[in-house]
Enzyme design. Structure first.
Site, PDB file in Angstrom:
ATOM      1  N   LYS A  22      -3.778  94.470  61.224  1.00 44.11           N
ATOM      2  CA  LYS A  22      -4.621  95.418  60.329  1.00 44.11           C
ATOM      3  C   LYS A  22      -4.400  94.911  58.710  1.00 44.11           C
ATOM      4  O   LYS A  22      -5.370  94.723  57.973  1.00 44.11           O
ATOM      5  CB  LYS A  22      -4.073  96.922  60.188  1.00 44.11           C
ATOM      6  N   ASN A  23      -3.006  94.745  58.394  1.00 44.64           N
ATOM      7  CA  ASN A  23      -2.948  94.440  57.051  1.00 44.64           C
ATOM      8  C   ASN A  23      -3.147  92.879  56.389  1.00 44.64           C
ATOM      9  O   ASN A  23      -3.413  92.851  55.269  1.00 44.64           O
ATOM     10  CB  ASN A  23      -1.509  94.965  56.570  1.00 44.64           C
ATOM     11  N   CYS A 116      -2.753 106.513  52.987  1.00 49.88           N
ATOM     12  CA  CYS A 116      -1.773 107.276  53.340  1.00 49.88           C
ATOM     13  C   CYS A 116      -0.953 107.926  52.464  1.00 49.88           C
ATOM     14  O   CYS A 116      -0.640 107.269  51.363  1.00 49.88           O
ATOM     15  CB  CYS A 116      -0.917 106.794  54.316  1.00 49.88           C
ATOM     16  N   ARG A 121       2.678 105.518  45.119  1.00 46.22           N
ATOM     17  CA  ARG A 121       1.693 104.088  45.346  1.00 46.22           C
ATOM     18  C   ARG A 121       0.849 103.687  44.073  1.00 46.22           C
ATOM     19  O   ARG A 121      -0.129 103.644  44.264  1.00 46.22           O
ATOM     20  CB  ARG A 121       0.738 104.254  46.648  1.00 46.22           C
ATOM     21  N   ASP A 304       6.825 100.373  57.578  1.00 46.27           N
ATOM     22  CA  ASP A 304       5.765 100.733  58.392  1.00 46.27           C
ATOM     23  C   ASP A 304       6.328 101.157  59.884  1.00 46.27           C
ATOM     24  O   ASP A 304       5.950 101.558  60.949  1.00 46.27           O
ATOM     25  CB  ASP A 304       4.638  99.753  58.605  1.00 46.27           C
ATOM     26  N   ARG A 396      -7.033 104.550  62.340  1.00 42.63           N
ATOM     27  CA  ARG A 396      -7.118 103.796  61.086  1.00 42.63           C
ATOM     28  C   ARG A 396      -6.570 102.243  61.433  1.00 42.63           C
ATOM     29  O   ARG A 396      -6.839 101.193  60.821  1.00 42.63           O
ATOM     30  CB  ARG A 396      -6.603 104.251  59.953  1.00 42.63           C
TER      31      ARG A 396
END
Ligand code: EPU
Length: 422
Positions: A22-23, A116, A121, A304, A396
């Protein structure tokens, strides 16, 4: 809203194939707009964050063709427009359009990204870096108007080795005049994947994967091709499940060194994990022992995987400590683990887990993506039925999670929440 229903305590046997990261994908897709022609990206996971990025590309009049796991992007008709907040708010990675549009058009107007709610952040390092490259930034509420007559290579030192800032500045500097050096750059494997893709399109980037990245600006980026690397967080999540419930559960299509910080901790706790080439095999063991973890930038223990790993620790004998050093608010799953029978206390950024404690099925909420993954693990090992609300967070980031787990013996499904649809 949807909810997930898990009838727990079923052994897992068979093979789970890991999807594209994903990232990596969420950075490579925005970076692809730098092509003056066409870019082909393979092994793209089918997750909702990618759908949100496709929506942004289409809004910018980029031609997007998708065939299962391959996306082909053509920018011939692309226009620079202000991406509506309703779309950019859907995910954190929309911020990569800041660097990409700035590099391509020398102007970008964008809102603060979503993602999230696991901490403050901020994006100050991204913005300070753009300024170093010669851009000026106006703030209008939560919107940033970033412009530059031209981008000029510069020395950028990052106070924090941020993944997002490293990638965004690498993308922005690709077309800057002269040399840009990013010091204290993040070293995550996803950064290497993005740099390799940019180089394939004609960029001149060296040092990705180390803490000093050098980018020599080029004028044109042409046709590009890349393959997304396997998702190390997805791999880690299923490995943890295998350590707890595996009967020869295989996790395939992995790069073992990307999850070494996890597998070494699992092994230290006594888990039975065998690693061979691009596959690992997990078997449940009778007794696991407490271990401590502290999250850190790659190659340290991935934040994560902190939430999924804390579920593993509830099954270990003794007192384990989990220290979260990256985010201020990544313990939201703990309230629900305790509701299921865990014995966890938190103080500041340290969680203390006393185990082993059997878990029982309960109604819980996925407050964020990895909290959701943690609750799936908890539901799988619990006695009885677990109902997880707000599973959209999980979707997601985990491609085909229901199918992958059902195929190896889990009793798991997703349904519309009838109460919320009334
Ligand atoms: N930070 C700043 N200023 C900035 C940017 C970051 O202070 O301008 C701080 C953050 O507050 C945080 C730390 O630096 O304390 C790490 O932030 P980073 O920028 O590395 O995180 P990110 O880019 O927002 C990416 C992943 C996260 C993953 C982190 C760390 C994406 C889209 N997101 O986030 O993934 O946790 O790197 O590895 O790539 C997830 O997949 O669940 C997820 C949250």
């Amino acid at each position: 809203m949807k909810r997930m229903i898990i009838n727990g305590n079923k052994k897992l046997n068979g093979t789970i194939r890991i999807s594209g990261a994903k990232n990596s994908a969420v950075a490579i897709i925005p970076a692809a707009i730098l092509t003056e022609t066409e870019a082909t990206i393979c092994n793209v996971p089918e997750i909702s964050d990618i759908e949100s990025l496709e929506e942004i590309l289409k809004f910018l009049d980029v031609d997007v063709k998708r065939a299962t796991e391959t996306i082909v992007i053509n920018t011939k008709k692309m226009k620079n427009k202000v991406i509506p907040a309703e779309i950019s708010n859907k995910l954190r990675a929309s911020y990569y359009f800041m660097g990409a549009l700035l590099a391509k058009y020398k102007k970008v107007e964008m809102h603060f990204p979503g993602g999230c709610k696991i901490g403050k952040r901020p994006i100050n390092l991204h913005l300070e870096g753009f300024k170093k490259l010669g851009a000026t930034i106006e703030e209008d509420g939560d919107k940033y108007i970033i412009t530059a007559d031209k981008l000029i290579g510069s020395n950028i030192y990052l106070d924090v080795a941020s993944v997002g800032a490293t990638i965004n500045l690498m993308i922005a500097a690709t077309k800057a005049e002269g040399l840009t050096t990013i010091e204290n750059a993040a070293r995550e494997p996803e950064i290497v994947n993005v740099a390799t893709f940019l180089n394939n399109m004609g960029a001149d980037i060296t040092g990705a994967g180390t803490s000093i990245i050098k980018i020599k600006g080029v004028e044109h980026l042409t046709k590009g091709f890349t393959e997304i690397i396997p998702d190390r967080i997805e791999a880690g999540t299923y490995t943890i499940m295998g350590a707890l419930l595996g009967e020869d559960l295989k996790v395939s299509n992995i790069i073992p060194e990307h999850i070494e910080s996890l597998t070494s901790k699992l092994e230290a706790a006594g888990a039975n994990i065998k690693i061979e080439d691009d596959t690992l095999t997990c078997n449940q063991v009778k007794k696991l022992n407490a271990v401590n973890i502290k999250t850190y930038y790659y190659p340290g223990f991935a934040t994560d995987l902190q939430q999924p790993f804390s579920v593993f620790l509830t099954q270990c004998s003794g007192k384990s400590k989990v220290e979260e050093t990256i985010y201020e608010n990544r313990f939201m799953h703990i309230e629900y683990l305790n509701k299921m029978g865990a014995n966890i206390t938190t103080k500041d950024r340290i969680a203390t887990i006393n185990g082993p404690t059997p878990l029982k099925g309960e109604d819980v909420v996925a407050t964020d993506l990895r909290a959701g993954a943690a609750l799936v693990i908890a539901g799988l090992i619990a006695e009885g039925t677990t109902v997880i609300e707000e599973v959209e967070h999980i979707l997601r980031g985990y491609e085909g999670i229901i199918e992958k787990l059902t195929n190896v013996g889990a009793d798991i499904k997703i349904e519309e929440n009838p109460c919320q649809n009334e």
